[in-house]
Scaffold this motif. Structure first.
Motif, mmCIF file in Angstrom:
data_model
loop_
_atom_site.group_PDB
_atom_site.id
_atom_site.type_symbol
_atom_site.label_atom_id
_atom_site.label_comp_id
_atom_site.label_asym_id
_atom_site.label_seq_id
_atom_site.Cartn_x
_atom_site.Cartn_y
_atom_site.Cartn_z
ATOM 1 N N CYS A 1 40.901 43.914 45.268
ATOM 2 C CA CYS A 1 40.476 45.262 44.875
ATOM 3 C C CYS A 1 39.046 45.564 45.307
ATOM 4 O O CYS A 1 38.311 46.290 44.617
ATOM 5 C CB CYS A 1 40.629 45.452 43.369
ATOM 6 S SG CYS A 1 42.332 45.363 42.778
ATOM 7 N N VAL B 1 41.578 43.788 38.841
ATOM 8 C CA VAL B 1 42.860 44.490 38.801
ATOM 9 C C VAL B 1 42.986 45.215 37.464
ATOM 10 O O VAL B 1 42.371 44.825 36.464
ATOM 11 C CB VAL B 1 44.042 43.516 38.995
ATOM 12 C CG1 VAL B 1 43.983 42.872 40.369
ATOM 13 C CG2 VAL B 1 44.076 42.459 37.899
ATOM 14 N N TYR C 1 54.563 43.583 39.597
ATOM 15 C CA TYR C 1 54.757 44.688 40.530
ATOM 16 C C TYR C 1 55.921 44.470 41.491
ATOM 17 O O TYR C 1 56.293 45.370 42.249
ATOM 18 C CB TYR C 1 53.473 44.982 41.312
ATOM 19 C CG TYR C 1 53.051 43.930 42.309
ATOM 20 C CD1 TYR C 1 53.469 43.990 43.637
ATOM 21 C CD2 TYR C 1 52.207 42.887 41.935
ATOM 22 C CE1 TYR C 1 53.072 43.042 44.559
ATOM 23 C CE2 TYR C 1 51.803 41.936 42.850
ATOM 24 C CZ TYR C 1 52.239 42.012 44.162
ATOM 25 O OH TYR C 1 51.843 41.060 45.068
ATOM 26 N N CYS D 1 50.031 40.907 39.246
ATOM 27 C CA CYS D 1 48.737 41.267 39.823
ATOM 28 C C CYS D 1 47.768 40.088 39.785
ATOM 29 O O CYS D 1 46.990 39.878 40.723
ATOM 30 C CB CYS D 1 48.150 42.461 39.073
ATOM 31 S SG CYS D 1 49.070 44.005 39.304
ATOM 32 N N GLU E 1 45.839 38.364 42.902
ATOM 33 C CA GLU E 1 44.383 38.234 42.841
ATOM 34 C C GLU E 1 43.959 36.802 43.139
ATOM 35 O O GLU E 1 42.986 36.555 43.859
ATOM 36 C CB GLU E 1 43.898 38.660 41.452
ATOM 37 C CG GLU E 1 42.400 38.802 41.319
ATOM 38 C CD GLU E 1 42.012 39.384 39.976
ATOM 39 O OE1 GLU E 1 41.042 40.151 39.924
ATOM 40 O OE2 GLU E 1 42.696 39.078 38.962
ATOM 41 N N ALA F 1 50.256 44.811 46.728
ATOM 42 C CA ALA F 1 49.564 44.466 45.488
ATOM 43 C C ALA F 1 48.422 45.439 45.215
ATOM 44 O O ALA F 1 48.187 45.836 44.067
ATOM 45 C CB ALA F 1 49.036 43.040 45.574
ATOM 46 N N CYS G 1 48.086 47.385 41.799
ATOM 47 C CA CYS G 1 47.224 46.668 40.859
ATOM 48 C C CYS G 1 45.779 47.144 40.789
ATOM 49 O O CYS G 1 45.087 46.868 39.799
ATOM 50 C CB CYS G 1 47.216 45.178 41.210
ATOM 51 S SG CYS G 1 48.851 44.399 41.258
ATOM 52 N N CYS G 2 45.289 47.807 41.811
ATOM 53 C CA CYS G 2 43.857 48.105 41.879
ATOM 54 C C CYS G 2 43.502 49.461 41.268
ATOM 55 O O CYS G 2 44.323 50.382 41.279
ATOM 56 C CB CYS G 2 43.387 48.067 43.330
ATOM 57 S SG CYS G 2 43.483 46.420 44.070
ATOM 58 N N ASN H 1 46.922 52.275 42.422
ATOM 59 C CA ASN H 1 47.273 52.440 41.015
ATOM 60 C C ASN H 1 48.125 53.687 40.793
ATOM 61 O O ASN H 1 47.873 54.477 39.891
ATOM 62 C CB ASN H 1 46.015 52.486 40.139
ATOM 63 C CG ASN H 1 46.340 52.279 38.665
ATOM 64 O OD1 ASN H 1 47.390 51.737 38.334
ATOM 65 N ND2 ASN H 1 45.446 52.717 37.797
ATOM 66 N N ALA I 1 50.429 51.071 36.375
ATOM 67 C CA ALA I 1 50.278 49.625 36.228
ATOM 68 C C ALA I 1 49.806 49.184 34.856
ATOM 69 O O ALA I 1 49.247 48.118 34.710
ATOM 70 C CB ALA I 1 49.293 49.111 37.284
#
Length: 312
Positions: free
Chosen positions: A214, A219, A226, A238, A242, A261, A265-266, A277, A281
């Motif tokens: 990210c 995250v 996900y 996530c 990471e 991801a 996730c970010c 995102n 999430a």
């Protein structure tokens, strides 16, 4: 009795001649699964021609046939009988590894490793891994772990570059030649030796300058799943993505392997040019994109090489 025996021998000769003159089919067994334009042509070949067998092998490797020609490609490249027919082949696919004798009759033994080498026996896993079978003058030239030892975590699954566990990666590396060992593993852009906990290989630091999922931010929800089967081979959280980022060795692979991801996730806006995102999430399960469920080495090995091409 003599006349009967003569007729039997004559009939056998005629049948053999008939088979020898039979027109080659595109597949060794069954009907083609692809359009004619995708098949290697067998026009003008007899069923027993080497060119026919090579074309049938290529069509299987192109995923256009259900099975390969099992009477083509010996275990040992020089055609000799291996001394270790009952020795195991550590493919990592099953709880019990097949013996060399069993492996030669499995479809995945005829999978080719390098794209563009379809129809070439020397590029099949059968012959590339014949060092496990005691073939003369054949030695393993490449190892997942630099010192040739087994990985410390053979069952650890890698869900981003290869969709394989470390046992599968160990088998894959064992199929590379010495020259390929210097090139192909690096193309992944992943430190698999560290990921699989090879002895003497240090784990990279979490703050990897080459890859941050990210862009330095945390995250949104580490426990958010996900992707999961059947859309992915392994369940992906996530937090796992990471952690995997620290094993990636270049920014290009980082962008390619972690794009899904990042989307899920970010925090929004953390990755320039990428809308993130957007999957909600905070809870639940997202299915980002579509990851094929690879079944068996015959497909997964091709997928691994395709992933290498995509990264490059």
């Amino acid at each position: 009795m003599t006349t009967s025996r003569f007729l039997t021998i004559t009939l056998s000769i005629l049948l053999a001649a008939s088979r020898a003159d039979a027109q080659c089919t595109s597949c060794a067994s069954g009907e083609p699964l692809c359009d004619a334009s995708q098949l290697v042509s067998v026009e003008g070949f007899a069923e027993t021609d080497t060119s026919c067998k090579s074309a049938q092998l290529a069509n299987f490797q192109k995923r256009c046939c259900n099975g390969p020609p099992y009477d083509y490609c010996s275990i040992c490249p020089d055609g000799t009988t291996p001394s270790g027919l009952n020795d195991p082949i550590p493919t990592g696919e099953f709880a019990t590894d097949p013996t060399c004798n069993e492996f030669q009759f499995q479809p995945n033994s005829r999978t080719n490793l390098i794209p563009g080498q379809e129809g070439n026996c020397a590029d099949t896993f059968l012959q590339r891994t014949s060092h496990y079978c005691g073939c003369p003058n054949i030695q393993q030239e490449c190892y997942l772990c630099p010192d040739g030892s087994n990985p410390g975590n053979p069952d650890r699954g890698e869900a981003w570059a290869t969709n394989s566990n470390c046992r599968g990666l160990e088998f894959l590396f064992s199929a590379f030649t010495a020259d390929e060992c210097q090139v192909y593993p690096d193309n992944f852009g992943v430190n698999f030796a560290a990921f699989c906990v090879c002895p003497g290989v240090e784990e990279p630091p979490a703050d990897n300058p080459e890859c941050s999922i990210c862009n330095g931010n945390a995250v949104v929800n580490p426990d958010f799943i996900y992707a999961r089967p059947p859309d992915a081979v392994f369940e992906r959280k996530c937090s796992q993505a990471e952690e995997f980022a620290k094993f990636i060795t270049n920014s290009r692979s980082c962008d390619t392997l972690l794009q899904q991801a990042r989307i899920a996730c970010c925090p929004n806006g953390s990755i320039p040019g990428l809308e993130t995102n957007t999957m909600g999430a905070s809870s639940g399960v997202a299915r980002v994109g579509s990851t094929k469920m690879f079944v068996g080495l015959a497909i997964s090995a091709m997928a691994i090489l395709e992933a290498m091409v995509e990264v490059n």
